[in-house]
Design a protein around this motif. Structure first.
Motif, short mmCIF file in Angstrom:
data_model
loop_
_atom_site.label_atom_id
_atom_site.label_comp_id
_atom_site.label_asym_id
_atom_site.label_seq_id
_atom_site.Cartn_x
_atom_site.Cartn_y
_atom_site.Cartn_z
N GLY A 159 2.62 -29.28 9.89
CA GLY A 159 3.78 -29.18 9.48
C GLY A 159 3.87 -28.95 7.51
O GLY A 159 5.61 -28.91 7.50
N ALA A 160 3.34 -28.38 6.95
CA ALA A 160 3.47 -28.53 5.77
C ALA A 160 3.09 -27.52 5.35
O ALA A 160 1.60 -27.36 5.93
CB ALA A 160 2.78 -29.48 4.73
N VAL A 161 2.81 -26.37 4.38
CA VAL A 161 2.36 -25.57 4.25
C VAL A 161 0.70 -25.84 3.41
O VAL A 161 0.80 -26.26 2.30
CB VAL A 161 2.87 -23.97 3.30
N ALA A 162 -0.13 -25.99 3.99
CA ALA A 162 -1.26 -25.71 3.35
C ALA A 162 -2.14 -24.98 2.34
O ALA A 162 -2.71 -25.41 1.50
CB ALA A 162 -2.54 -25.68 3.97
N GLY A 163 -1.53 -23.87 2.41
CA GLY A 163 -1.61 -22.54 1.62
C GLY A 163 -1.42 -20.80 2.13
O GLY A 163 -0.28 -21.33 2.46
N TYR A 164 -1.70 -20.08 1.14
CA TYR A 164 -1.07 -18.53 1.48
C TYR A 164 -2.01 -17.66 1.04
O TYR A 164 -3.25 -17.66 0.48
CB TYR A 164 0.03 -18.76 0.29
N ALA A 165 -1.98 -16.37 1.69
CA ALA A 165 -2.73 -15.42 1.65
C ALA A 165 -1.21 -14.15 1.51
O ALA A 165 -0.57 -13.83 2.42
CB ALA A 165 -3.81 -15.43 3.05
N TYR A 166 -2.44 -13.12 0.67
CA TYR A 166 -1.37 -12.21 0.79
C TYR A 166 -2.21 -10.85 0.55
O TYR A 166 -2.90 -10.28 -0.40
CB TYR A 166 0.55 -12.03 0.31
N GLY A 167 -1.60 -9.71 0.57
CA GLY A 167 -2.23 -8.67 0.45
C GLY A 167 -1.20 -7.43 0.06
O GLY A 167 0.10 -7.74 -0.38
N GLY A 168 -1.91 -6.77 -1.38
CA GLY A 168 -0.88 -6.71 -2.15
C GLY A 168 -1.27 -4.74 -2.91
O GLY A 168 -2.83 -4.54 -2.74
N ALA A 169 -0.79 -3.88 -3.72
CA ALA A 169 -1.62 -3.27 -3.90
C ALA A 169 -2.55 -3.31 -4.74
O ALA A 169 -2.28 -4.55 -4.91
CB ALA A 169 -0.37 -1.54 -4.76
N TYR A 170 -3.35 -1.96 -4.06
CA TYR A 170 -4.56 -2.55 -5.59
C TYR A 170 -4.33 -1.91 -7.09
O TYR A 170 -5.01 -2.97 -8.21
CB TYR A 170 -5.99 -2.07 -4.95
N ARG A 171 -3.81 -0.64 -6.85
CA ARG A 171 -3.58 -0.18 -7.81
C ARG A 171 -2.23 0.47 -7.53
O ARG A 171 -1.71 1.60 -6.13
CB ARG A 171 -4.11 0.96 -8.00
N ALA A 172 -1.24 1.11 -8.79
CA ALA A 172 -0.16 2.00 -7.75
C ALA A 172 -0.36 3.31 -7.91
O ALA A 172 0.21 3.84 -7.92
CB ALA A 172 1.22 1.52 -9.52
N ARG A 173 -1.38 3.96 -8.74
CA ARG A 173 -1.83 5.68 -8.32
C ARG A 173 -1.37 5.79 -6.12
O ARG A 173 -2.35 5.17 -5.39
CB ARG A 173 -2.64 6.43 -9.22
N PRO A 174 -1.32 6.85 -6.30
CA PRO A 174 -1.45 7.89 -4.96
C PRO A 174 -2.85 7.73 -4.13
O PRO A 174 -3.00 6.89 -3.37
CB PRO A 174 -0.10 8.52 -4.82
N ALA A 175 -3.20 7.76 -4.84
CA ALA A 175 -4.78 7.58 -4.43
C ALA A 175 -5.51 6.30 -4.05
O ALA A 175 -6.32 6.50 -3.01
CB ALA A 175 -5.73 8.71 -5.24
N TYR A 176 -5.21 5.59 -4.92
CA TYR A 176 -5.89 4.04 -4.03
C TYR A 176 -4.48 3.96 -2.92
O TYR A 176 -4.79 2.54 -2.58
CB TYR A 176 -5.38 3.40 -5.00
N ARG A 177 -3.93 4.23 -2.58
CA ARG A 177 -3.48 3.88 -1.21
C ARG A 177 -3.20 3.02 0.23
O ARG A 177 -3.11 2.56 0.58
CB ARG A 177 -1.70 4.77 -1.12
N GLY A 178 -4.47 3.54 0.29
CA GLY A 178 -5.49 2.83 0.91
C GLY A 178 -5.77 1.38 1.18
O GLY A 178 -6.64 1.96 2.03
N ASN A 179 -6.03 1.43 0.16
CA ASN A 179 -6.69 -0.27 -0.37
C ASN A 179 -5.71 -0.96 -0.82
O ASN A 179 -4.12 -0.97 -1.08
CB ASN A 179 -7.42 0.42 -1.94
#
Length: 179
Positions: A66-86
């Motif tokens: 019943g309580a938040v024990a942890g969290y995880a997320y993904g995000g942009a590795y880098r902002a430039r378009p060539a990195y969009r697959g990461n």
């Protein structure tokens, strides 16, 4: 089941942000995984969550009894378009739930969700080369050590390294990327 308790993984919602902020604040103040020096406010954590999910990245919570024990997320590795697959991953677990499989469950689910979204590489930027638990978790889930940036962060009165680890997702770099 983790240590005889019920663990549920689900998408993070706005009501989870105060618990996430508390977990992260402790990590900032007492740990070396994050190179932030002051914990962000709940409002700042809410804004970060909105930016990440608004950009189409997954943001998960682990709920244990019943309580938040942890969290995880993904995000942009880098902002430039060539990195969009990461995608760069972040995983934080409440201190009293560490070493119980919560981080592993979160990272496994995050890997699956990022693969389903078509990402090709997942990057882990791990604060502190002495962070054996995080390095071991990533290694156990198929990440390779690809580099160490020596003494790039000053925190708690000492210089800290950043460890870079990487894992292919789906077809990785074996096919073209149109994303």
């Amino acid at each position: 089941m983790i240590s005889g308790q019920n663990l549920t993984l689900r998408a993070c919602g706005p009501d989870d942000i105060p618990a996430i902020q508390a977990i992260y604040a402790d990590a900032v103040l007492t740990g070396t995984a994050s190179f932030e020096l002051e914990p962000p406010s709940i409002a700042e954590m809410q804004a970060r969550w909105q930016n990440i999910t608004g950009a189409g990245y997954p943001y998960l919570v682990a709920v244990l009894d019943g309580a938040v024990a942890g969290y995880a997320y993904g995000g942009a590795y880098r902002a430039r378009p060539a990195y969009r697959g990461n995608v760069e991953n972040s995983v934080y677990v409440r201190k009293d739930c560490q070493h119980a499989g919560v981080g592993r469950a979160l990272l496994e689910d995050l890997i699956a969700r990022c693969t389903d979204r078509g990402f090709r590489q997942m990057i882990a930027v791990i604060g502190d080369s002495a962070n054996a638990a995080s390095i071991g978790l990533h290694r156990a889930l198929g990440f390779d050590h690809v580099g160490t940036l020596r003494s790039v962060g000053w925190k708690h009165g000492r210089w800290l390294d950043t460890v870079l680890m990487q894992r292919a997702l789906g077809p990785g770099d074996s096919t073209d990327f149109e994303g």
